[in-house]
Design an enzyme around this catalytic site. Structure first.
Site, PDB file in Angstrom:
ATOM      1  CG  ASP A  65      -1.651   1.333   1.391  1.00 48.86           C
ATOM      2  OD1 ASP A  65      -2.254   1.710   0.655  1.00 48.86           O
ATOM      3  OD2 ASP A  65      -1.647   1.920   2.761  1.00 48.86           O
ATOM      4  CG  ASP A  94      -1.171   2.063   6.789  1.00 46.86           C
ATOM      5  OD1 ASP A  94      -1.524   2.239   5.626  1.00 46.86           O
ATOM      6  OD2 ASP A  94      -1.186   3.308   7.498  1.00 46.86           O
ATOM      7  CG  ASP A 131      -4.264  -1.079   3.598  1.00 47.69           C
ATOM      8  OD1 ASP A 131      -4.931  -0.770   2.412  1.00 47.69           O
ATOM      9  OD2 ASP A 131      -3.450  -0.230   4.220  1.00 47.69           O
TER      10      ASP A 131
END
Length: 664
Positions: free
Chosen positions: A367, A561, A565
């Site tokens: 990410d 995080d 996600d």
């Protein structure tokens, strides 16, 4: 330009991945060992070394004189002196083994290492080999002690790691603030969170307003305003005002408590190698028992001059040599050492199975916000126009933004770094959704979005700029713009390079940001592929596509995080979460938590996994090879019971010492 990853639309009904299911607890050895050594640990699971060493001292005080004066003791009436020293030493050193073997036999589990040791040592006593019988039990107990010490060190590493997370709450009691552990806070209690502190528990704001950093939870780098009546979550960071919060959830429901629980039960998620050894011992042990029985019975029947006592002794030696202690102790310890060694480096692994999976990872997906980037704003470009220079434009922006608490304004003030005379700023006005207008030295200045320029009919040459842009104008004349961007983490590029050096085939970035920003960051970091403007469900689709192209033996790891996600972390073969500021949902869902928030730890985790696998297989090959040699020597009468002790406990000790190397 980097290759773009195009994800196909697919449902996410398969998000529940099999490695997140609950597994049964460890095999019989784990149960036996844990049961028999519970009394040697305090309530926290820490090893009480004093309770372990005192029995060993008592055993040695009996065993050492017995070995030194064995002949004299043997020559006493009916060898009573020998029995008076060695039998108490045998019971002290071997009671847990004898008890476990008896309990397992009653439960129908006959063929395990405790059964082999019990039969071998009782047989040795029967043929009057008392020092050897005690030696087997004594050295086994020493091996168990070293295992306990190694496991305790691993647990201490994990415990120390978890303690760096916020562990207090300011509770309001009779008008006074008291700092208390979050575990003691009840639903309905009032807690106070000061600027800069992490909100320790979920709750509702009953007094105050502020801005909170939610990047850990949502992936959004722009803090949001919160006010009376709104809900705030544990893990948010209070940026400005003092907040009074009414608690709505207990600490036990937080991610921290769940992580501790996951660590305690990490052994339930076994690596494939551990499962193999468990199955191997299940078939290996009966074969050894019946082979030893054959060695004891058949030679005296068919070999001229062969005595029963001699071949029974050889059979007992074979039993001791064949005991799989070195494997059943050192293999799980190797993995637990890997978990503990990772914890020392700020990497929390929730089970040895994930260390095994890391060895097969050939695609690592990141990410962007909060993972590869800091999740905070920073001035990255100043573009002056119409006669202004960069210092003048930055100073102008700082003055216009000086009364604003918005993160963009704070990043400009930080970049400027100088003092601002408030008397120079008058008629300050925030225009919601557009920007700011103020008088600077009797000149009307504005700072804001492109929409503000159009609203004020100010001519400018470019409306399509990449990133977050603050445009400035003075007396309706365009002065230029400042670009604000999320700052890359210091080790982000190093992380990508390290993965490539280790042979990871693909690095991919998924982000909700626009194409231009994603392209620039992918280029800066050297990422192989990226996909931008993704909603959380689109990230799952992208992971599904990557999983289908990873190859039969390849695995996909995802590093994220935020709450957004969590579905992707769950779907990946190995889900990794940034735990320093990561969300409860991401941390709970992840298989591995990087407590330091450093992306370079991804490569370090893979390196630890590879080292763990190497050490585990070293132990397997070493133990089996040594045992094979000594079994041959034992059958031909070359090896005595002392060689058998080395082949059993000595190999176990060497394997344990080798296993602890992974922690260093």
């Amino acid at each position: 330009m980097k290759q773009k990853v195009h994800s196909e639309s697919s449902g996410c009904s398969n998000c529940e991945h099999d490695h997140h299911e609950n597994h049964n607890h460890a095999h019989n050895h784990d149960e036996n060992h844990n049961h028999d050594h519970d009394h040697n640990h305090d309530g926290s699971g820490e090893l009480n070394l004093k309770n372990e060493i005192l029995p060993l001292v008592a055993i040695l005080s009996l065993y050492a004189p017995g070995v030194i004066f064995e002949n004299q003791l043997h020559n006493t009436f009916y060898s009573i002196g020998e029995y008076l020293l060695f039998i108490p030493a045998y019971l002290l050193s071997g009671w847990s083994v004898l008890k476990t073997a008896g309990r397992n036999i009653l439960k129908g589990r006959v063929f395990d290492e405790t059964f082999l040791m019990t039969v071998a040592t009782l047989g040795a006593i029967a043929i009057h080999k008392l020092p050897e019988a005690v030696g087997v039990m004594l050295f086994y107990k020493i091996g168990e002690l070293f295992q306990d010490i190694a496991v305790s060190r691993s647990r201490s590493s994990i415990k120390a790691l978890l303690e760096v997370r916020p562990d207090y709450a300011n509770i309001q009691i009779e008008g006074e603030l008291k700092k208390v552990p979050p575990e003691t806070v009840n639903i309905g209690d009032i807690i106070v969170v000061k600027p800069g502190e992490k909100i320790p528990l979920d709750g509702e704001i009953i007094d105050g307003n502020s801005q909170v950093d939610t990047s850990a939870l949502t992936g959004e780098s722009v803090p949001r305003s919160v006010r009376l009546g709104e809900t705030v979550l544990a893990g948010m960071i209070n940026k400005m005002g003092v907040l009074s919060i009414k608690v709505t959830k207990l600490f036990d429901d937080s991610s921290i408590a769940k992580i501790v629980d996951l660590v305690q039960n990490a052994k339930s998620k076994k690596a494939e190698t551990e499962k193999f050894i468990t199955k191997f011992a299940r078939y290996y042990t009966p074969i050894v028992v019946f082979t030893s029985l054959a060695v004891a019975i058949l030679p005296p029947l068919f070999i001229s001059g062969a005595t029963s006592s001699e071949w029974v002794y050889r059979a007992l030696i074979l039993l001791v040599i064949s005991c799989p202690c070195g494997l059943v102790i050192s293999i799980p310890l190797g993995y637990f050492g890997g978990v503990g060694g990772a914890a020392k480096r700020g990497i929390l692994v929730k089970g040895s199975t994930f260390l095994d999976t890391l060895n097969a990872v050939n695609t690592v997906v990141f990410d962007k916000t909060g993972t590869l980037t800091q999740g905070v704003f920073k001035v990255v470009e100043i573009v002056p126009k119409n006669g202004y220079n960069e210092p003048e434009l930055l100073q102008l922006a700082a003055k216009v933004e000086s009364h604003s608490n918005h993160p963009i304004a704070q990043s400009i003030l930080k970049a400027y770094g100088g003092k601002i005379d408030d008397s120079e700023v008058r008629d300050y006005e925030e225009i919601a959704g557009y920007g700011i207008k103020a008088k600077i030295e009797n000149r009307v200045a504005i700072a804001g979005s492109d929409r503000l320029l159009h609203r004020e009919n100010i001519a400018h040459d470019n409306c399509q700029l990449e990133g977050t842009v603050v445009h400035l104008a003075v007396d309706n004349i365009y002065a230029g713009y400042i670009v604000i961007a999320d700052e890359l983490k210091e080790d982000a590029r190093q992380a990508i390079q390290a993965l490539k050096r280790m042979g990871v085939e693909r690095t991919v970035m998924l982000t909700g940001d626009n194409q231009a920003i994603a392209s620039r960051i992918a280029e800066q970091l050297g990422i192989d592929a990226y996909e931008a403007e993704l909603l959380p469900e689109a990230k799952v689709n992208a992971i599904e596509k990557l999983l289908s192209t990873a190859g039969k033996h390849g695995k996909v790891a995802f590093v994220g995080d935020g709450i957004n996600d969590a579905p992707v972390i769950a779907r990946a073969d190995v889900g990794m979460a940034m735990g320093g500021l990561g969300s409860d949902a991401a941390i709970e869902t992840a298989d591995i938590v990087i407590m330091t928030d450093a992306p370079s730890k991804v490569a370090e985790a893979i390196q630890i996994a590879r080292k763990t696998r190497t050490i585990v297989w070293q132990n397997i090959i070493f133990a089996l090879a040594i045992k094979a040699v000594f079994i041959g020597l034992g059958i031909f009468g070359i090896a005595t019971m002392w060689e058998a002790v080395f082949a059993d406990v000595g190999v176990a000790l060497l394997a344990i010492f080798n296993a602890t190397r992974v922690m260093k």
